[in-house]
Design a protein around this motif. Structure first.
Motif, PDB file in Angstrom:
ATOM      1  N   ASP A 191       0.834  -1.210   0.000  1.00  0.00           N
ATOM      2  CA  ASP A 191       0.000   0.000   0.000  1.00  0.00           C
ATOM      3  C   ASP A 191       0.866   1.256   0.000  1.00  0.00           C
ATOM      4  O   ASP A 191       2.093   1.190   0.045  1.00  0.00           O
ATOM      5  N   TRP A 192       0.173   2.411  -0.068  1.00  0.00           N
ATOM      6  CA  TRP A 192       0.877   3.687  -0.207  1.00  0.00           C
ATOM      7  C   TRP A 192       1.817   3.935   0.972  1.00  0.00           C
ATOM      8  O   TRP A 192       2.883   4.535   0.811  1.00  0.00           O
ATOM      9  N   LEU A 221      -4.675   4.058  -9.562  1.00  0.00           N
ATOM     10  CA  LEU A 221      -6.030   4.136  -8.993  1.00  0.00           C
ATOM     11  C   LEU A 221      -6.694   2.775  -8.831  1.00  0.00           C
ATOM     12  O   LEU A 221      -7.625   2.618  -8.042  1.00  0.00           O
ATOM     13  N   GLY A 222      -6.197   1.772  -9.557  1.00  0.00           N
ATOM     14  CA  GLY A 222      -6.810   0.443  -9.464  1.00  0.00           C
ATOM     15  C   GLY A 222      -6.233  -0.444  -8.377  1.00  0.00           C
ATOM     16  O   GLY A 222      -6.670  -1.575  -8.202  1.00  0.00           O
ATOM     17  N   HIS A 223      -5.243   0.057  -7.647  1.00  0.00           N
ATOM     18  CA  HIS A 223      -4.494  -0.813  -6.743  1.00  0.00           C
ATOM     19  C   HIS A 223      -4.893  -0.712  -5.273  1.00  0.00           C
ATOM     20  O   HIS A 223      -4.070  -0.906  -4.395  1.00  0.00           O
ATOM     21  N   HIS A 224      -6.148  -0.359  -5.036  1.00  0.00           N
ATOM     22  CA  HIS A 224      -6.602  -0.250  -3.643  1.00  0.00           C
ATOM     23  C   HIS A 224      -7.771  -1.188  -3.382  1.00  0.00           C
ATOM     24  O   HIS A 224      -8.525  -1.495  -4.301  1.00  0.00           O
ATOM     25  N   ALA A 235     -13.551   0.875  -1.829  1.00  0.00           N
ATOM     26  CA  ALA A 235     -13.971   1.888  -0.856  1.00  0.00           C
ATOM     27  C   ALA A 235     -12.822   2.659  -0.216  1.00  0.00           C
ATOM     28  O   ALA A 235     -13.047   3.472   0.680  1.00  0.00           O
ATOM     29  N   THR A 236     -11.592   2.434  -0.666  1.00  0.00           N
ATOM     30  CA  THR A 236     -10.486   3.245  -0.135  1.00  0.00           C
ATOM     31  C   THR A 236     -10.687   4.708  -0.525  1.00  0.00           C
ATOM     32  O   THR A 236     -11.075   5.002  -1.657  1.00  0.00           O
ATOM     33  N   TYR A 296     -17.160  10.595  -9.921  1.00  0.00           N
ATOM     34  CA  TYR A 296     -17.138  11.505  -8.760  1.00  0.00           C
ATOM     35  C   TYR A 296     -15.845  11.313  -7.961  1.00  0.00           C
ATOM     36  O   TYR A 296     -15.258  12.276  -7.476  1.00  0.00           O
ATOM     37  N   GLN A 297     -15.399  10.070  -7.864  1.00  0.00           N
ATOM     38  CA  GLN A 297     -14.132   9.830  -7.173  1.00  0.00           C
ATOM     39  C   GLN A 297     -12.992  10.557  -7.892  1.00  0.00           C
ATOM     40  O   GLN A 297     -12.134  11.182  -7.273  1.00  0.00           O
TER      41      GLN A 297
END
Ligand code: PSV
Ligand code: MN
Length: 408
Positions: free
Chosen positions: A213-214, A234-237, A240-241, A279-280
């Motif tokens: 993770d980050w 953006l796809g690596h979470h 709902a992160t 929206y995200q």
């Protein structure tokens, strides 16, 4: 898809100016918002269940540059292309760089690939076998040399390293291997090259990944130094992160290196950016736009698309994706920041949220059309591309097997 009519444009722009003001400054920022496209999204790709081939896909890296050139021609803001080694390995990288420039683009981030070779089954820089760690390290160092040749300022690292079963690996020892090797890589960077460190919480390893993770990427980057920054794909979470929070945190630390832009529904689907959750994307851009307004915040963030289009036509989807970014960025620029700060300070939760929604719900297409016309680009990029006959031309010219890349 409808063509933008000049008659409707002027009143729409006037209305926007009256409502939000600052249109000239906003237009400049949209025109300067650069988005890099990935070489690997121009070739055929698929899932582990199969690859659907398309007519006219590039057969080699040079042809990928031609397609990236087309995306830039019709959007005006996609002037660089990320490459992936060895997928894009050529005998002469100076020649590739020159060819790219002839197509109107330049080579951007260099992405080493230490995940595909058979040797990396149990890891690359974290492998227990020192000769495999060395092989991966040598490859990354070679990529720095390629970067120097093509005048790239970004080394973009992603590791598939991880384990599939409890007990398979020693977490701490693997972490130490990774830090030791990344330190060697870091020391080999030229002063003007940044290392972007990407994370992913799963896949292809299922039990643990070494950079999950980050926060882990951030910890490594802190150890390494200023030139190392976190890359947010953006796809690596997990679902709902709150990605915009991560983005704001990293900007505040001066550690947001850049993005791999895409969207996801379930996992790392690599679908077109803002296709499921616009929206995200708006909320992420809202943090970025706010930081741009702050002279103390970092401003060297790389925007790179990382997608895998297996059913849409490659170039059209890339144009669509660039435009999708512009739409959310433009909306974020409309946010009334002073009013938002005031609402936040007054604890006015409803007003604060409404300020964001007011910007988000605004139709920015006339604004984008105007920016494009001022840049000398067609106001309707997808329609213009379709009318150009480029796809038909390359389908005729490019006979034989297209390049295949496993995914995005
Ligand atoms: C991995 O899922 C990733 O996001 C990395 O950025 C790779 O370099 C890219 O996809 C292409 O496989
Ligand atoms: Mn990525």
């Amino acid at each position: 898809m409808r063509r933008t009519g000049p008659k409707t444009l002027a009143p729409a722009l006037e209305a926007l100016e009256q409502r939000f003001g600052r249109l000239d400054a906003i237009k400049k920022r949209i025109a300067n918002h650069h988005i890099e496209t990935p070489s690997w999204a121009y070739g055929d790709s698929g899932t582990r269940f199969g690859v659907f081939k398309q007519a006219g896909v590039p057969r080699n890296t040079f042809e990928k540059m031609e397609d990236a050139g087309a995306v830039h021609k019709f959007t005006g803001v996609a002037s660089s292309v990320a490459i992936h080694i060895p997928w894009d390995k050529v005998d002469d990288f100076s020649a590739l760089s020159e060819y790219a420039q002839e197509q109107g683009v330049r080579i951007g981030a260099i992405n080493p690939n230490v995940f595909q070779d058979q040797a990396y089954k149990l890891g690359s820089l974290t492998n227990e076998d020192p000769s495999i760690r060395q092989k991966a390290l040598d490859h990354i160092l070679d990529c720095i040399e390629i970067g120097k040749t093509v005048d790239s300022k970004l080394l973009s690292l992603w590791f598939a390293d991880g384990t599939n079963y409890p007990g398979q690996g020693d977490f701490r020892r693997r972490k130490q291997y990774l830090l030791e090797n990344l330190t060697t890589v870091y020391k080999a960077l030229p002063a003007d090259m940044r290392m972007l460190l990407e994370y992913k919480f799963f896949e292809p390893a299922w039990y643990h990944t070494d950079l999950a993770d980050w926060g882990m990427s951030y910890a490594f980057c802190r150890h390494l130094g200023e030139q190392a920054q976190v890359l947010v794909d953006l796809g690596h979470h997990p679902l709902a992160t709150n990605i915009e929070h991560i983005v704001a945190f990293l900007i505040d630390e001066g550690k947001l290196g850049g993005f791999h832009l895409n969207d996801k529904k379930y996992a790392d689907d690599d679908v077109s950016v803002a296709s499921f959750n616009p929206y995200q994307m708006f909320l992420i851009y809202n943090e970025l736009a706010a930081a741009e307004d702050d002279p103390a915040a970092q401003d060297n963030i790389a925007y790179m698309i990382d997608q895998s289009h297996n059913i849409k036509p490659k170039i059209e989807e890339m144009i669509q994706s660039v435009v999708a970014c512009q739409v959310q960025y433009a909306k974020a620029l409309l946010v009334d920041r002073a009013a938002l700060t005031e609402a936040q300070k007054n604890g006015d939760v409803v007003r604060a949220e409404e300020i964001l929604k007011e910007a988000y719900q605004t139709d920015v297409s006339p604004l984008l059309a105007q920016v494009r016309m001022e840049m000398g680009v067609d106001p309707d990029p997808i329609i213009a591309f379709r009318e150009s006959g480029y796809s038909e031309k390359v389908a005729r010219e490019r006979q034989g097997e297209g390049a295949v890349t496993p995914g995005g």
